[in-house]
Design a protein around this motif. Structure first.
Motif, PDB file in Angstrom:
ATOM      1  N   UNK A  23       0.712  -1.324   0.071  1.00 52.61           N
ATOM      2  CA  UNK A  23      -0.125  -0.166   0.065  1.00 52.61           C
ATOM      3  C   UNK A  23       0.880   1.653  -0.214  1.00 52.61           C
ATOM      4  N   UNK A  24       0.182   2.565   0.010  1.00 52.58           N
ATOM      5  CA  UNK A  24       1.203   3.707   0.055  1.00 52.58           C
ATOM      6  C   UNK A  24       1.595   3.300   1.304  1.00 52.58           C
ATOM      7  N   UNK A  25       2.626   4.087   1.070  1.00 47.93           N
ATOM      8  CA  UNK A  25       3.400   4.612   2.786  1.00 47.93           C
ATOM      9  C   UNK A  25       4.290   3.597   3.142  1.00 47.93           C
ATOM     10  N   UNK A  44      13.125  -4.117 -11.348  1.00 51.30           N
ATOM     11  CA  UNK A  44      12.575  -3.955  -9.859  1.00 51.30           C
ATOM     12  C   UNK A  44      11.899  -2.799 -10.470  1.00 51.30           C
ATOM     13  N   UNK A  45      10.805  -2.947  -9.497  1.00 45.75           N
ATOM     14  CA  UNK A  45       9.188  -2.378  -9.451  1.00 45.75           C
ATOM     15  C   UNK A  45       8.496  -2.591  -8.818  1.00 45.75           C
ATOM     16  N   UNK A  46       7.679  -1.681  -8.419  1.00 44.42           N
ATOM     17  CA  UNK A  46       6.974  -1.433  -7.491  1.00 44.42           C
ATOM     18  C   UNK A  46       5.713  -1.281  -7.343  1.00 44.42           C
ATOM     19  N   UNK A  47       4.630  -1.352  -7.157  1.00 51.56           N
ATOM     20  CA  UNK A  47       3.196  -1.510  -7.729  1.00 51.56           C
ATOM     21  C   UNK A  47       2.056  -0.964  -6.191  1.00 51.56           C
ATOM     22  N   UNK A  48       1.825  -0.209  -6.002  1.00 52.69           N
ATOM     23  CA  UNK A  48       0.019  -0.982  -5.075  1.00 52.69           C
ATOM     24  C   UNK A  48      -0.293  -1.790  -5.252  1.00 52.69           C
ATOM     25  N   UNK A  49      -0.493  -2.265  -7.057  1.00 56.59           N
ATOM     26  CA  UNK A  49      -1.333  -3.449  -7.189  1.00 56.59           C
ATOM     27  C   UNK A  49      -1.195  -5.060  -8.061  1.00 56.59           C
TER      28      UNK A  49
END
Length: 218
Positions: A35-37, A181-186
């Motif tokens: 999640x965000x944060x 290296x990839x970030x996502x909330x989904x």
């Protein structure tokens, strides 16, 4: 290989990263979900060498990343909010990147114009957010990086362009053993492209498994 060991970073007494451990192999896509944060962007910025950790280590093939010009010349970072020089066009940015990325591929840049239908002579600040993301991918892929760092990379891209971008990236993962290296909330956005996933919560990677195993347990 990218290896993160017991990474900690605090801001005004708050631990944005509180003992992060993760690994990403050559020729693979590692997805960081949360999640965000949760600390995803802070971690990505450490990988890019923007931040220096309070403790712990980040290495590429056993060598520390921070303040390492040679490693950074083989790495490209696309943040959630992309940045270009205020008056620059894609062609202006290409000239700049060619001066700092020794593996910049002019032939690849020309071929990728078929993938990214944007005017390379137009000022980027006049582009929509999605077109600015396209410009970032066009330039970034042309540097032929060994490591691609992506923070919420497909936000602002339509579904067709998302597929095109991942097709090009996965081609480099397969053919050149590029690590992503990839970030996502989904998680759903990443499940078709990642080899491994780390679930991040309150500054820690609380779960790290192959994506197939993770989905099987869901």
């Amino acid at each position: 290989m990218i290896e993160i060991r017991d990474l900690k970073k605090s801001f005004d007494g708050f631990y944005a990263l509180n003992g992060v451990n993760a690994k990403a192999e050559k020729g693979s896509v590692y997805g960081l979900v949360g999640p965000n944060g949760a600390g995803k962007t802070t971690l990505i910025k450490h990988l890019a060498g923007v931040f220096i950790q309070d403790s712990g280590s980040i290495t590429v093939d056993g060598v520390q990343i921070f303040d390492n010009v040679e490693i950074k010349s083989r790495m490209f970072y696309i943040p959630d909010e992309v940045y270009f020089f205020p008056q620059a066009s894609v062609m202006d940015m290409k000239k700049y990147y060619k001066s700092i990325y020794p593996n910049f591929d002019e032939v690849r840049f020309q071929k990728l114009q078929e993938v990214f239908p944007i005017d390379p002579k137009k000022r980027i600040k006049r582009f929509s957010r999605g077109m600015q993301k396209q410009a970032a991918f066009w330039l970034g892929i042309s540097t032929r990086p060994d490591i691609m760092l992506l923070d919420e990379p497909v936000d602002g891209l339509d579904p067709v362009m998302r597929r095109k971008v991942w097709s090009v990236l996965l081609q480099d993962v397969a053919e050149r053993e590029m690590a992503v290296f990839v970030s996502s909330h989904n998680l759903r956005e990443l499940e078709d492209v990642c080899d491994h996933v780390g679930i991040m919560h309150e500054g820690k990677v609380v779960l790290e498994r192959s994506l197939t195993e993770q989905i099987g347990r869901a």
